[in-house]
Design an enzyme around this catalytic site. Structure first.
Site, PDB file in Angstrom:
ATOM      1  N   ASP A 166      30.246  46.842  42.562  1.00 34.87           N
ATOM      2  CA  ASP A 166      31.514  47.431  43.013  1.00 34.87           C
ATOM      3  C   ASP A 166      31.933  48.524  42.032  1.00 34.87           C
ATOM      4  O   ASP A 166      31.518  48.503  40.876  1.00 34.87           O
ATOM      5  CB  ASP A 166      32.627  46.381  42.976  1.00 34.87           C
ATOM      6  CG  ASP A 166      32.599  45.474  44.185  1.00 34.87           C
ATOM      7  OD1 ASP A 166      31.908  45.804  45.145  1.00 34.87           O
ATOM      8  OD2 ASP A 166      33.277  44.440  44.128  1.00 34.87           O
ATOM      9  N   LYS A 200      33.975  50.427  47.177  1.00 35.56           N
ATOM     10  CA  LYS A 200      34.966  50.718  48.218  1.00 35.56           C
ATOM     11  C   LYS A 200      36.025  51.584  47.549  1.00 35.56           C
ATOM     12  O   LYS A 200      36.802  51.100  46.728  1.00 35.56           O
ATOM     13  CB  LYS A 200      35.605  49.423  48.736  1.00 35.56           C
ATOM     14  CG  LYS A 200      34.670  48.510  49.508  1.00 35.56           C
ATOM     15  CD  LYS A 200      35.466  47.422  50.216  1.00 35.56           C
ATOM     16  CE  LYS A 200      34.602  46.572  51.116  1.00 35.56           C
ATOM     17  NZ  LYS A 200      33.899  45.476  50.464  1.00 35.56           N
ATOM     18  N   MET A 228      46.758  46.279  43.539  1.00 31.40           N
ATOM     19  CA  MET A 228      46.602  47.241  44.642  1.00 31.40           C
ATOM     20  C   MET A 228      47.971  47.727  45.123  1.00 31.40           C
ATOM     21  O   MET A 228      48.188  47.899  46.316  1.00 31.40           O
ATOM     22  CB  MET A 228      45.822  46.609  45.807  1.00 31.40           C
ATOM     23  CG  MET A 228      44.400  46.242  45.432  1.00 31.40           C
ATOM     24  SD  MET A 228      43.490  45.479  46.779  1.00 31.40           S
ATOM     25  CE  MET A 228      44.085  43.801  46.667  1.00 31.40           C
TER      26      MET A 228
HETATM   27  C1  LIG Z   1      40.320  44.643  45.235  1.00 28.44           C
HETATM   28  S1  LIG Z   1      41.286  44.104  43.899  1.00 28.44           S
HETATM   29  C2  LIG Z   1      40.082  43.140  43.040  1.00 28.44           C
HETATM   30  C3  LIG Z   1      40.679  42.245  41.984  1.00 28.44           C
HETATM   31  C4  LIG Z   1      39.615  41.515  41.185  1.00 28.44           C
HETATM   32  N1  LIG Z   1      38.851  40.623  42.005  1.00 28.44           N
HETATM   33  C5  LIG Z   1      40.204  40.739  40.023  1.00 28.44           C
HETATM   34  O1  LIG Z   1      40.162  39.504  39.999  1.00 28.44           O
HETATM   35  O2  LIG Z   1      40.665  41.398  39.069  1.00 28.44           O
HETATM   36  C6  LIG Z   1      41.383  45.601  42.952  1.00 28.44           C
HETATM   37  C7  LIG Z   1      42.672  45.708  42.157  1.00 28.44           C
HETATM   38  O3  LIG Z   1      42.592  44.946  40.972  1.00 28.44           O
HETATM   39  C8  LIG Z   1      43.332  45.592  39.954  1.00 28.44           C
HETATM   40  N2  LIG Z   1      42.420  45.935  38.858  1.00 28.44           N
HETATM   41  C9  LIG Z   1      41.139  45.574  38.760  1.00 28.44           C
HETATM   42  N3  LIG Z   1      40.611  45.992  37.588  1.00 28.44           N
HETATM   43  C10 LIG Z   1      41.604  46.644  36.948  1.00 28.44           C
HETATM   44  C11 LIG Z   1      41.695  47.302  35.692  1.00 28.44           C
HETATM   45  N4  LIG Z   1      40.661  47.372  34.864  1.00 28.44           N
HETATM   46  N5  LIG Z   1      42.889  47.848  35.336  1.00 28.44           N
HETATM   47  C12 LIG Z   1      43.943  47.784  36.165  1.00 28.44           C
HETATM   48  N6  LIG Z   1      43.916  47.172  37.361  1.00 28.44           N
HETATM   49  C13 LIG Z   1      42.764  46.611  37.742  1.00 28.44           C
HETATM   50  C14 LIG Z   1      43.975  46.816  40.586  1.00 28.44           C
HETATM   51  O4  LIG Z   1      45.243  46.433  41.082  1.00 28.44           O
HETATM   52  C15 LIG Z   1      43.009  47.096  41.707  1.00 28.44           C
HETATM   53  O5  LIG Z   1      43.604  47.881  42.714  1.00 28.44           O
END
Ligand SMILES: C[S@@+](CC[C@H](N)C(=O)[O-])C[C@H]1O[C@@H](n2cnc3c(N)ncnc32)[C@H](O)[C@@H]1O
Length: 396
Positions: free
Chosen positions: A171, A193, A308
């Site tokens: 991803d 995505k 998100m």
């Molecule tokens: C589709 S979700 C997936 C979340 C992931 N499965 C998790 O447990 O962190 C994606 C969202 O996670 C958050 N996110 C993931 N990695 C991040 C990072 N390094 N810094 C800030 N937000 C992050 C943001 O809100 C992003 O839009």
């Protein structure tokens, strides 16, 4: 065009490490070999320019976030000007050869992933080169939570699976630097995505997992954070199981807890907050697809963590205030958590929308609402890891 002498296959390699922080590196080629090289270079802090008419979605995401510069055209003589290092990764021997020749003349070290024996430089072997290979015919999928981005935040079991993988399906929010460290020959499937951009459909991701496993391969599905937190991990598990493909689950460190934590914001605190709720903000309150009871969340005293939720931040903040949360409730917005560009913006619910706009906050971001935000140290010390040295805090 004169051809510079190329290094001989039998020449002894002299091991050396390159300190590339802030130095210009040119990667020619935007496919999976270019992605693999770029992921490691960006993690090393290099100032990377990718030259290619088209790139895989993961590279597009990195260009969109400012992690690299993308020159959208074929390679041209002169592209290596001022570079310290180059990677020729188009997969076209004529183009890669031209890049290598130009690099040789300009005395720029150059790696050709497709022809290492003719490269003036070769990446150091990775830790993953030695582990025993799995038996053929024992195909399976390992669903690995890679954590929020820093390669050090994957679990030991996740790292072990990666080091044995035949194919890795990645991803755009996973730990990219781990892709750079995969064994040579490991297949990389870019299943990024992009928000409102290119995206591999979930059905195709499921089909690829099944197809590779049925061919006897060890497939690692490397996801950002934890696979089961807004990660569609269950859909992949169900698809594989229905196809008779065994699946192992390796949980990951979720950004919902880790990203606020690294910015100095604990999601709970004794005597202050006995609850935290993690909410997806990908659709606004009142949207027909919304499954969130915003009135219940507005009545909470505890911590609200929104993933998100950049685009809909103002609408969500308004709903929380409408349902009882005081307008002055502190909010911390943390972007690019665990990476070199991690940034924290502090504001309040009533000013969240304008602060996001004024500070040009872009995904990925986690925002946190609640009294715990007041606990964050005035200046959060940067982690010892130099890759996180550029963290900064802004007050909105
Ligand atoms: C589709 S979700 C997936 C979340 C992931 N499965 C998790 O447990 O962190 C994606 C969202 O996670 C958050 N996110 C993931 N990695 C991040 C990072 N390094 N810094 C800030 N937000 C992050 C943001 O809100 C992003 O839009």
């Amino acid at each position: 065009m004169s051809t510079a002498p190329l290094p001989s296959t039998s020449a002894t390699l002299h091991p050396v490490g390159l300190r590339l922080q802030g130095r210009r590196v040119v990667v020619v080629g935007g496919g999976s070999a270019g992605y693999r090289a770029t992921a490691g270079l960006v993690h090393a802090g290099a100032s990377v320019t990718v030259v290619s008419p088209a790139v895989v979605p993961a590279l597009e995401a990195m260009a969109g976030s400012g992690a690299l510069s993308w020159v959208r055209r074929p390679y041209a003589a002169g592209d290596l000007a001022d570079a310290w290092y180059a990677v020729a990764a188009t997969g076209d021997p004529a183009v890669d050869g031209a890049v290598a020749d130009d690099a040789e003349r300009a005395r720029v070290f150059c790696t050709r992933p497709g022809a290492p024996e003719t490269s003036s430089a070769q990446p150091a072997p990775t830790d993953a080169e030695d582990p025993p290979r799995p038996e053929r015919g024992a195909g399976r999928v390992v669903l690995v939570g890679g954590g929020p981005g820093d390669p050090g935040l994957i679990t030991v079991r996740g790292q072990q699976a990666l080091s044995r993988a035949d194919v890795v399906v990645v991803d755009n929010l996973g730990p990219r630097a781990l892709v750079a460290g995969l064994r040579p020959g490991v297949g990389i499937v870019d299943a990024s995505k992009l928000p409102r951009g290119r995206a591999m459909p979930q059905e195709e991701i499921n089909a690829r997992l099944v197809e590779h496993a049925r061919a006897g391969r060890l497939v690692v599905r490397l996801k950002g954070g934890d696979p089961f937190v807004f990660g569609r991990g269950m859909e992949e598990l169900v698809a594989c199981t229905a196809a008779g493909v065994p699946v192992e689950i390796v949980p990951g460190v979720t950004s919902a807890v880790a990203v606020p934590g690294l910015a100095g914001v604990p999601v709970t605190h004794r005597g202050l907050t006995h609850e935290f709720v993690v909410v997806s903000g990908h659709v606004p309150p009142g949207h027909p697809l919304s499954l969130v009871d915003w009135s219940a969340i507005g009545r909470l005293r505890g911590t609200v963590v929104v993933l998100m939720g950049v685009e809909n931040a103002a609408a969500i903040a308004a709903a929380l205030v409408e349902h009882g949360r005081p307008p002055g409730t502190p909010v911390a917005v943390v972007t690019d958590g665990t990476t070199a560009t991690q940034r924290t913006v502090r504001t309040t619910l009533e000013h969240l929308g304008t602060t996001m706009r004024d500070e040009d906050v872009r995904p990925p971001a986690v925002w946190v609402v609640g009294e715990v935000v007041r606990l964050a140290a005035q200046d959060v010390p940067a982690p010892a890891d130099a890759s996180c040295a550029a963290q900064r805090t802004v007050r909105g």
